[in-house]
Design a protein around this motif. Structure first.
Motif, PDB file in Angstrom:
ATOM      1  N   ARG A   1       4.733 -18.873  -2.199  1.00  0.00           N
ATOM      2  CA  ARG A   1       4.741 -17.570  -2.670  1.00  0.00           C
ATOM      3  C   ARG A   1       3.891 -16.783  -2.015  1.00  0.00           C
ATOM      4  O   ARG A   1       2.814 -16.944  -1.791  1.00  0.00           O
ATOM      5  CB  ARG A   1       4.420 -17.706  -4.380  1.00  0.00           C
ATOM      6  N   PRO A   2       4.517 -15.508  -1.930  1.00  0.00           N
ATOM      7  CA  PRO A   2       3.386 -14.342  -1.280  1.00  0.00           C
ATOM      8  C   PRO A   2       2.026 -14.407  -2.097  1.00  0.00           C
ATOM      9  O   PRO A   2       2.223 -14.430  -3.560  1.00  0.00           O
ATOM     10  CB  PRO A   2       4.209 -13.228  -1.344  1.00  0.00           C
ATOM     11  N   CYS A   3       1.076 -14.149  -1.386  1.00  0.00           N
ATOM     12  CA  CYS A   3      -0.354 -13.861  -2.022  1.00  0.00           C
ATOM     13  C   CYS A   3      -0.250 -12.665  -2.877  1.00  0.00           C
ATOM     14  O   CYS A   3       0.419 -11.557  -2.398  1.00  0.00           O
ATOM     15  CB  CYS A   3      -1.608 -13.595  -1.062  1.00  0.00           C
ATOM     16  N   SER A   4      -0.857 -12.555  -4.087  1.00  0.00           N
ATOM     17  CA  SER A   4      -0.841 -11.095  -4.685  1.00  0.00           C
ATOM     18  C   SER A   4      -2.053 -10.218  -4.064  1.00  0.00           C
ATOM     19  O   SER A   4      -3.189 -10.472  -4.165  1.00  0.00           O
ATOM     20  CB  SER A   4      -1.316 -11.359  -6.035  1.00  0.00           C
ATOM     21  N   LEU A   5      -1.470  -9.084  -3.569  1.00  0.00           N
ATOM     22  CA  LEU A   5      -2.152  -8.126  -2.675  1.00  0.00           C
ATOM     23  C   LEU A   5      -2.442  -6.828  -3.593  1.00  0.00           C
ATOM     24  O   LEU A   5      -1.404  -6.252  -4.243  1.00  0.00           O
ATOM     25  CB  LEU A   5      -1.909  -7.825  -1.239  1.00  0.00           C
ATOM     26  N   LYS A   6      -3.622  -6.264  -3.614  1.00  0.00           N
ATOM     27  CA  LYS A   6      -3.731  -4.908  -4.126  1.00  0.00           C
ATOM     28  C   LYS A   6      -4.133  -3.793  -3.015  1.00  0.00           C
ATOM     29  O   LYS A   6      -5.064  -3.975  -2.145  1.00  0.00           O
ATOM     30  CB  LYS A   6      -4.798  -4.822  -5.002  1.00  0.00           C
ATOM     31  N   LEU A   7      -3.229  -2.703  -2.804  1.00  0.00           N
ATOM     32  CA  LEU A   7      -3.476  -1.701  -1.911  1.00  0.00           C
ATOM     33  C   LEU A   7      -4.078  -0.436  -2.415  1.00  0.00           C
ATOM     34  O   LEU A   7      -3.248  -0.233  -3.530  1.00  0.00           O
ATOM     35  CB  LEU A   7      -2.109  -1.555  -1.046  1.00  0.00           C
ATOM     36  N   LEU A   8      -4.895  -0.175  -1.817  1.00  0.00           N
ATOM     37  CA  LEU A   8      -5.587   1.421  -2.287  1.00  0.00           C
ATOM     38  C   LEU A   8      -5.458   2.363  -1.044  1.00  0.00           C
ATOM     39  O   LEU A   8      -5.651   1.977  -0.088  1.00  0.00           O
ATOM     40  CB  LEU A   8      -6.865   1.239  -2.780  1.00  0.00           C
ATOM     41  N   GLY A   9      -4.807   3.562  -1.480  1.00  0.00           N
ATOM     42  CA  GLY A   9      -4.720   4.429  -0.301  1.00  0.00           C
ATOM     43  C   GLY A   9      -4.965   5.717  -0.670  1.00  0.00           C
ATOM     44  O   GLY A   9      -4.837   6.332  -1.921  1.00  0.00           O
ATOM     45  N   HIS A  10      -5.415   6.845   0.240  1.00  0.00           N
ATOM     46  CA  HIS A  10      -5.775   8.101  -0.155  1.00  0.00           C
ATOM     47  C   HIS A  10      -4.460   8.826   0.238  1.00  0.00           C
ATOM     48  O   HIS A  10      -4.315   9.121   1.777  1.00  0.00           O
ATOM     49  CB  HIS A  10      -7.211   8.622   0.354  1.00  0.00           C
ATOM     50  N   ILE A  11      -3.741   9.339  -0.330  1.00  0.00           N
ATOM     51  CA  ILE A  11      -2.350  10.133   0.121  1.00  0.00           C
ATOM     52  C   ILE A  11      -2.415  11.671  -0.160  1.00  0.00           C
ATOM     53  O   ILE A  11      -2.943  12.205  -1.295  1.00  0.00           O
ATOM     54  CB  ILE A  11      -1.146   9.444  -0.789  1.00  0.00           C
ATOM     55  N   GLU A  12      -1.916  12.312   0.915  1.00  0.00           N
ATOM     56  CA  GLU A  12      -1.975  13.828   0.854  1.00  0.00           C
ATOM     57  C   GLU A  12      -1.484  13.977  -0.494  1.00  0.00           C
ATOM     58  O   GLU A  12      -0.408  13.736  -0.805  1.00  0.00           O
ATOM     59  CB  GLU A  12      -1.055  14.225   1.892  1.00  0.00           C
ATOM     60  N   THR A  13      -2.167  15.318  -0.829  1.00  0.00           N
ATOM     61  CA  THR A  13      -1.797  15.958  -2.356  1.00  0.00           C
ATOM     62  C   THR A  13      -1.920  14.997  -3.320  1.00  0.00           C
ATOM     63  O   THR A  13      -1.912  15.319  -4.776  1.00  0.00           O
ATOM     64  CB  THR A  13      -0.434  16.558  -2.397  1.00  0.00           C
ATOM     65  N   ARG A  14      -1.756  13.511  -3.363  1.00  0.00           N
ATOM     66  CA  ARG A  14      -2.012  12.756  -4.603  1.00  0.00           C
ATOM     67  C   ARG A  14      -3.324  12.281  -4.686  1.00  0.00           C
ATOM     68  O   ARG A  14      -3.548  11.739  -5.784  1.00  0.00           O
ATOM     69  CB  ARG A  14      -0.835  11.713  -4.270  1.00  0.00           C
ATOM     70  N   GLY A  15      -4.130  12.199  -3.718  1.00  0.00           N
ATOM     71  CA  GLY A  15      -5.320  11.484  -3.959  1.00  0.00           C
ATOM     72  C   GLY A  15      -5.486   9.826  -3.774  1.00  0.00           C
ATOM     73  O   GLY A  15      -4.575   9.415  -3.320  1.00  0.00           O
ATOM     74  N   ASP A  16      -6.307   9.101  -4.459  1.00  0.00           N
ATOM     75  CA  ASP A  16      -6.417   7.820  -4.366  1.00  0.00           C
ATOM     76  C   ASP A  16      -5.071   7.394  -5.000  1.00  0.00           C
ATOM     77  O   ASP A  16      -4.918   7.458  -6.260  1.00  0.00           O
ATOM     78  CB  ASP A  16      -7.683   7.201  -5.022  1.00  0.00           C
ATOM     79  N   VAL A  17      -4.460   6.384  -4.662  1.00  0.00           N
ATOM     80  CA  VAL A  17      -3.541   5.664  -5.228  1.00  0.00           C
ATOM     81  C   VAL A  17      -3.394   4.110  -5.040  1.00  0.00           C
ATOM     82  O   VAL A  17      -3.817   3.630  -3.979  1.00  0.00           O
ATOM     83  CB  VAL A  17      -1.915   5.885  -4.730  1.00  0.00           C
ATOM     84  N   THR A  18      -3.340   3.267  -6.077  1.00  0.00           N
ATOM     85  CA  THR A  18      -3.319   1.979  -6.165  1.00  0.00           C
ATOM     86  C   THR A  18      -2.204   1.261  -6.578  1.00  0.00           C
ATOM     87  O   THR A  18      -1.394   1.513  -7.375  1.00  0.00           O
ATOM     88  CB  THR A  18      -4.543   1.209  -6.886  1.00  0.00           C
ATOM     89  N   VAL A  19      -1.503   0.118  -5.454  1.00  0.00           N
ATOM     90  CA  VAL A  19      -0.203  -0.486  -5.953  1.00  0.00           C
ATOM     91  C   VAL A  19      -0.569  -1.770  -5.753  1.00  0.00           C
ATOM     92  O   VAL A  19      -1.589  -2.317  -4.867  1.00  0.00           O
ATOM     93  CB  VAL A  19       0.868  -0.072  -5.015  1.00  0.00           C
ATOM     94  N   GLU A  20       0.388  -2.855  -6.340  1.00  0.00           N
ATOM     95  CA  GLU A  20       0.225  -4.191  -5.906  1.00  0.00           C
ATOM     96  C   GLU A  20       1.604  -4.552  -5.531  1.00  0.00           C
ATOM     97  O   GLU A  20       2.640  -4.383  -6.345  1.00  0.00           O
ATOM     98  CB  GLU A  20      -0.113  -4.826  -7.307  1.00  0.00           C
ATOM     99  N   ASN A  21       1.543  -5.408  -4.597  1.00  0.00           N
ATOM    100  CA  ASN A  21       2.740  -6.150  -3.864  1.00  0.00           C
ATOM    101  C   ASN A  21       4.013  -5.381  -3.747  1.00  0.00           C
ATOM    102  O   ASN A  21       5.149  -5.375  -3.967  1.00  0.00           O
ATOM    103  CB  ASN A  21       3.035  -7.237  -4.970  1.00  0.00           C
ATOM    104  N   THR A  22       3.753  -4.060  -3.569  1.00  0.00           N
ATOM    105  CA  THR A  22       4.774  -3.119  -3.028  1.00  0.00           C
ATOM    106  C   THR A  22       4.453  -1.949  -1.943  1.00  0.00           C
ATOM    107  O   THR A  22       3.365  -2.194  -1.437  1.00  0.00           O
ATOM    108  CB  THR A  22       5.273  -2.226  -4.251  1.00  0.00           C
ATOM    109  N   TRP A  23       5.087  -1.118  -1.667  1.00  0.00           N
ATOM    110  CA  TRP A  23       4.755   0.080  -0.823  1.00  0.00           C
ATOM    111  C   TRP A  23       3.534   0.773  -1.271  1.00  0.00           C
ATOM    112  O   TRP A  23       3.566   1.290  -2.387  1.00  0.00           O
ATOM    113  CB  TRP A  23       5.963   0.825  -0.585  1.00  0.00           C
TER     114      TRP A  23
END
Length: 270
Positions: A113-135
């Motif tokens: 099973r895929p490992c559970s990953l948490k991605l954080l990114g700084h997106i233009e006009t949105r600021g910091d955004v955090t997602v898990e196991n998706t785009w």
């Protein structure tokens, strides 16, 4: 003395003794190559002071050496400091490497099973955004993904994720390990190139995949060690999807990439 490539220098001492020493890294004059240091978050002057502190070292051109200096406070224990050095990359499968008195063991994965990953990114006009196991970011958007970090819960022992990004074509890369942020925030700087690789003695037991999207282009498949960018090299990154999956059980475990320096390579040009 190190061959051309990239290495992780990690403070591996387990003791919590307040009198433990620290380790400082410097470029030694021995060797013809050049050395670049990419310290982890919170690291000052390439000095490792506590367990988990790390510096990524890049050797270019030819063999070069790193001067390692140990510092111990008065009354400290000289044997309290342990430094772990590992080359980043992938290599051919050979016999398992002995490390710290224990053989690298292969885990059995009946239903990977895929490992559970948490991605954080700084997106233009949105600021910091955090997602898990998706785009992270919208593949159909033109909004800049200006920087990112990738972390996971229950990170497997003996496995790490390294990644880099560039903010301009031909610019110096920023390199990070799982959990470390690379790129910029609120500077309107695009990320124009990225690369990802697994490292550690268990790296051969896992598969890295996923996709990245640069503005105006269809998704590009992630390939370990390969640097990805848009057609002109100036298109801005807008989305990332990372997947790390355990491989099915194998007859014999793969070796650490440290074992074969001649075939080890990271972030190669396309």
């Amino acid at each position: 003395m190190l061959n051309v490539g990239m290495y992780i220098f990690r403070y591996a001492s387990l003791r919590s003794d307040p009198l433990r020493g620290c380790i400082s890294l410097h470029h030694s004059p021995i060797g013809k190559g050049s050395v670049d240091f990419f310290p982890g978050e919170g690291i000052s002057r390439n000095t490792l002071t506590k367990q988990g502190d790390c510096v990524i070292v890049r050797v270019k051109g030819s063999q070069a050496s790193v001067l390692i200096t140990e510092y111990h406070p008065e009354g400290g224990t000289p044997n309290s400091v342990q430094l772990q050095i590992e080359q980043i990359g992938t290599a051919a499968k050979t016999e398992p490497r002995q490390h710290a008195g224990k053989a690298v063991q292969l885990e059995a994965f009946e239903a990977p099973r895929p490992c559970s990953l948490k991605l954080l990114g700084h997106i233009e006009t949105r600021g910091d955004v955090t997602v898990e196991n998706t785009w992270l970011g919208n593949p159909n958007s033109l909004l800049r993904l200006e920087g990112f970090s990738i972390a996971w819960d229950n990170q497997p022992q003996g496995l790490d994720l390294a990644y880099l990004c560039r903010s301009s074509k031909g610019g110096e890369p920023q390199v990070g390990l799982a959990g470390q942020y690379v790129g910029t925030r609120r500077q309107a700087k695009p990320v124009t190139a990225v690369a990802f690789t697994l490292s550690g003695p268990q790296a051969g037991n896992y598969e890295l995949s996923g996709e990245v999207v640069f503005a105006g282009h269809s998704p590009l498949a992630i390939a370990p060690d390969k640097e990805l960018s848009g057609k002109s090299g100036t298109e801005q990154l807008v989305a990332i999807r990372i997947v790390i999956t355990p491989r099915a059980a194998q007859a014999s475990p793969p070796a650490s990439p440290w074992d074969d320096l001649k075939t080890t390579k990271i972030f190669s040009n396309r």
